[in-house]
Design a protein around this motif. Sequence first.
Motif, PDB file in Angstrom:
ATOM      1  N   ARG A  48       0.846  -1.202   0.000  1.00 50.43           N
ATOM      2  CA  ARG A  48       0.000   0.000   0.000  1.00 50.43           C
ATOM      3  C   ARG A  48       0.875   1.244   0.000  1.00 50.43           C
ATOM      4  O   ARG A  48       1.841   1.337   0.767  1.00 50.43           O
ATOM      5  N   LEU A  49       0.533   2.203  -0.873  1.00 47.83           N
ATOM      6  CA  LEU A  49       1.273   3.465  -0.964  1.00 47.83           C
ATOM      7  C   LEU A  49       0.731   4.427   0.097  1.00 47.83           C
ATOM      8  O   LEU A  49      -0.350   4.990  -0.043  1.00 47.83           O
ATOM      9  N   THR A  50       1.506   4.615   1.152  1.00 51.62           N
ATOM     10  CA  THR A  50       1.068   5.518   2.227  1.00 51.62           C
ATOM     11  C   THR A  50       1.199   6.985   1.847  1.00 51.62           C
ATOM     12  O   THR A  50       0.599   7.846   2.498  1.00 51.62           O
ATOM     13  N   SER A  51       1.975   7.277   0.808  1.00 54.04           N
ATOM     14  CA  SER A  51       2.180   8.671   0.385  1.00 54.04           C
ATOM     15  C   SER A  51       1.267   9.068  -0.768  1.00 54.04           C
ATOM     16  O   SER A  51       1.518  10.069  -1.438  1.00 54.04           O
ATOM     17  N   LEU A  52       0.210   8.264  -1.010  1.00 52.86           N
ATOM     18  CA  LEU A  52      -0.656   8.576  -2.145  1.00 52.86           C
ATOM     19  C   LEU A  52      -1.361   9.919  -1.971  1.00 52.86           C
ATOM     20  O   LEU A  52      -1.539  10.659  -2.949  1.00 52.86           O
ATOM     21  N   ALA A  53      -1.764  10.273  -0.755  1.00 46.53           N
ATOM     22  CA  ALA A  53      -2.466  11.546  -0.529  1.00 46.53           C
ATOM     23  C   ALA A  53      -1.574  12.731  -0.895  1.00 46.53           C
ATOM     24  O   ALA A  53      -2.025  13.697  -1.538  1.00 46.53           O
ATOM     25  N   VAL A  54      -0.307  12.653  -0.498  1.00 46.87           N
ATOM     26  CA  VAL A  54       0.631  13.740  -0.846  1.00 46.87           C
ATOM     27  C   VAL A  54       0.826  13.793  -2.352  1.00 46.87           C
ATOM     28  O   VAL A  54       0.875  14.880  -2.958  1.00 46.87           O
ATOM     29  N   PHE A  55       0.939  12.639  -2.981  1.00 51.98           N
ATOM     30  CA  PHE A  55       1.093  12.586  -4.439  1.00 51.98           C
ATOM     31  C   PHE A  55      -0.097  13.232  -5.146  1.00 51.98           C
ATOM     32  O   PHE A  55       0.070  13.993  -6.103  1.00 51.98           O
ATOM     33  N   GLN A  56      -1.302  12.948  -4.672  1.00 54.03           N
ATOM     34  CA  GLN A  56      -2.499  13.537  -5.283  1.00 54.03           C
ATOM     35  C   GLN A  56      -2.579  15.037  -5.058  1.00 54.03           C
ATOM     36  O   GLN A  56      -2.938  15.797  -5.962  1.00 54.03           O
ATOM     37  N   ILE A  57      -2.235  15.487  -3.842  1.00 51.67           N
ATOM     38  CA  ILE A  57      -2.255  16.929  -3.549  1.00 51.67           C
ATOM     39  C   ILE A  57      -1.259  17.667  -4.433  1.00 51.67           C
ATOM     40  O   ILE A  57      -1.562  18.723  -5.003  1.00 51.67           O
ATOM     41  N   VAL A  58      -0.068  17.110  -4.558  1.00 51.88           N
ATOM     42  CA  VAL A  58       0.970  17.757  -5.388  1.00 51.88           C
ATOM     43  C   VAL A  58       0.530  17.816  -6.845  1.00 51.88           C
ATOM     44  O   VAL A  58       0.677  18.852  -7.516  1.00 51.88           O
ATOM     45  N   SER A  59      -0.039  16.752  -7.352  1.00 50.96           N
ATOM     46  CA  SER A  59      -0.456  16.722  -8.760  1.00 50.96           C
ATOM     47  C   SER A  59      -1.572  17.721  -9.025  1.00 50.96           C
ATOM     48  O   SER A  59      -1.518  18.498  -9.994  1.00 50.96           O
ATOM     49  N   LEU A  60      -2.593  17.711  -8.180  1.00 49.65           N
ATOM     50  CA  LEU A  60      -3.724  18.612  -8.393  1.00 49.65           C
ATOM     51  C   LEU A  60      -3.331  20.075  -8.215  1.00 49.65           C
ATOM     52  O   LEU A  60      -3.726  20.937  -9.010  1.00 49.65           O
ATOM     53  N   SER A  61      -2.565  20.363  -7.174  1.00 49.01           N
ATOM     54  CA  SER A  61      -2.176  21.756  -6.939  1.00 49.01           C
ATOM     55  C   SER A  61      -1.253  22.272  -8.037  1.00 49.01           C
ATOM     56  O   SER A  61      -1.356  23.440  -8.448  1.00 49.01           O
ATOM     57  N   SER A  62      -0.368  21.426  -8.553  1.00 49.50           N
ATOM     58  CA  SER A  62       0.515  21.848  -9.651  1.00 49.50           C
ATOM     59  C   SER A  62      -0.298  22.185 -10.894  1.00 49.50           C
ATOM     60  O   SER A  62      -0.079  23.219 -11.534  1.00 49.50           O
ATOM     61  N   ALA A  63      -1.254  21.309 -11.228  1.00 46.03           N
ATOM     62  CA  ALA A  63      -2.090  21.568 -12.399  1.00 46.03           C
ATOM     63  C   ALA A  63      -2.919  22.838 -12.215  1.00 46.03           C
ATOM     64  O   ALA A  63      -3.063  23.642 -13.148  1.00 46.03           O
ATOM     65  N   ALA A  64      -3.437  23.058 -11.003  1.00 51.02           N
ATOM     66  CA  ALA A  64      -4.267  24.242 -10.759  1.00 51.02           C
ATOM     67  C   ALA A  64      -3.453  25.522 -10.819  1.00 51.02           C
ATOM     68  O   ALA A  64      -3.866  26.513 -11.445  1.00 51.02           O
ATOM     69  N   ILE A  65      -2.282  25.531 -10.179  1.00 48.83           N
ATOM     70  CA  ILE A  65      -1.466  26.749 -10.134  1.00 48.83           C
ATOM     71  C   ILE A  65      -0.983  27.139 -11.525  1.00 48.83           C
ATOM     72  O   ILE A  65      -1.070  28.315 -11.929  1.00 48.83           O
ATOM     73  N   TYR A  66      -0.500  26.185 -12.298  1.00 48.61           N
ATOM     74  CA  TYR A  66       0.004  26.522 -13.632  1.00 48.61           C
ATOM     75  C   TYR A  66      -1.133  26.853 -14.593  1.00 48.61           C
ATOM     76  O   TYR A  66      -0.921  27.597 -15.560  1.00 48.61           O
ATOM     77  N   THR A  67      -2.323  26.344 -14.318  1.00 48.36           N
ATOM     78  CA  THR A  67      -3.479  26.760 -15.114  1.00 48.36           C
ATOM     79  C   THR A  67      -3.814  28.222 -14.848  1.00 48.36           C
ATOM     80  O   THR A  67      -4.167  28.968 -15.771  1.00 48.36           O
ATOM     81  N   LEU A  68      -3.677  28.648 -13.598  1.00 43.19           N
ATOM     82  CA  LEU A  68      -3.930  30.051 -13.264  1.00 43.19           C
ATOM     83  C   LEU A  68      -2.844  30.970 -13.811  1.00 43.19           C
ATOM     84  O   LEU A  68      -3.103  32.159 -14.064  1.00 43.19           O
ATOM     85  N   LEU A  69      -1.636  30.453 -13.984  1.00 42.21           N
ATOM     86  CA  LEU A  69      -0.546  31.285 -14.493  1.00 42.21           C
ATOM     87  C   LEU A  69      -0.660  31.549 -15.993  1.00 42.21           C
ATOM     88  O   LEU A  69      -0.146  32.564 -16.482  1.00 42.21           O
TER      89      LEU A  69
END
Length: 392
Positions: free
Chosen positions: A262-283
């Motif tokens: 089980r990947l215990t760091s999946l939540a961090v991976f998802q947060i990083v992916s979503l926030s990166s896509a959102a921030i660069y979309t706003l830029l």
Amino acid sequence: MSLAHTAAEYMLSDALLPDRRGPRLKGLRLELPLDRMVKFIAVGFPLLLMSLAFAQEFSSGSPIGCFSPSNFSARQAAYVDSSCWDSLLHHQQDESGRYKMKSLWPHKALPYSLLALAVVMYLPVLLWQFAAVPSLSSDLLFIISELDKSYNRSIRLVQHMLKIRQKSSDPHVFWDELEKARKERYFEFPLLERYLACKQRSHSLVATYLLKNALLLLFTSATYVYLGHFHLDVFFQEEFSCSIKTGLLSDETHVPDLITCRLTSLAVFQIVSLSSAAIYTLLVPVIIYNLTRLCRWDKRLLSIYEMLPAFDLLSRKMLGCPINDLNVILLFLRANISELISFSWLNVLCVLKDTTTQKHNIDTVVDFMTLLAGLEPSKPKNLPHQVCEEHP
């Protein structure tokens, strides 16, 4: 000397700008405010996420947790976790009974991919720093200095006109000389205007600025491709089947073929992916807006400085296509408006000029300051003629 003349001298002396010598213009801004914001977000945000990923890894220990068989010791269970994290391969059985392997390497490469993203996003900044900043800084230093000097020359010219008017016994001679000086364009100092006109034919700064923003858009698009192709494929996969029957353990019968992890760091991976896509979309809209500003002139700034002699880029309709170095320089002049001491004075004079009842007689700061000093900006119509009688 009359009281009115003394008051006019004091007023003109106060209107002179202080002479700035020595270390000057230390706070010169060589980045536009929106460009600086884009730089801090595009470079700083991946570094922030990278620190978050490393902090989660150091605080939580192993980023995965494998369900080892109950007969495994603690050291064997630790070996399973380490081996599965090193391989990070998911073994999935298809319809024909064969096992397909799917790599989950984006989880392992997450902090390093964020570091690489920050470095890539900083490359356009380095391009601007090395290719454009040296010439831009020299241009701004010269133009800011010349604009303030042109204003001071206009004030000193009015002071000189006031002294000549006081010493002149015949007002007709004074006004005739003044009209001749205006006709011959003695009051104009065309060096700055010609320099700015030359900048309209130059395209090195604007090409670098366009290339910088185009690279930002290109790297942002590459980030979308990376997130969509690699992260989206493993975005929802929390568990995977790992095989440790390799090497010396390949013939061991007590070792199971597959172990669920089980990947215990999946939540961090998802947060990083979503926030990166959102921030660069706003830029992206901000970067596009920076590019669209090159498609129009800052006529407000130009109209204010048209009160200086020989600075009539607007009235002569000398402005053509705005995609040139002059437009870039005007954008940076607007960003460095605090360094232009003459701007505040000319802005006030423009407001007063718009409210005066003699608008047709006021074209430049020389005309307006002449009026404030007590002189008519043009020859009075009811000026009495001196009659000289000749005696035989």
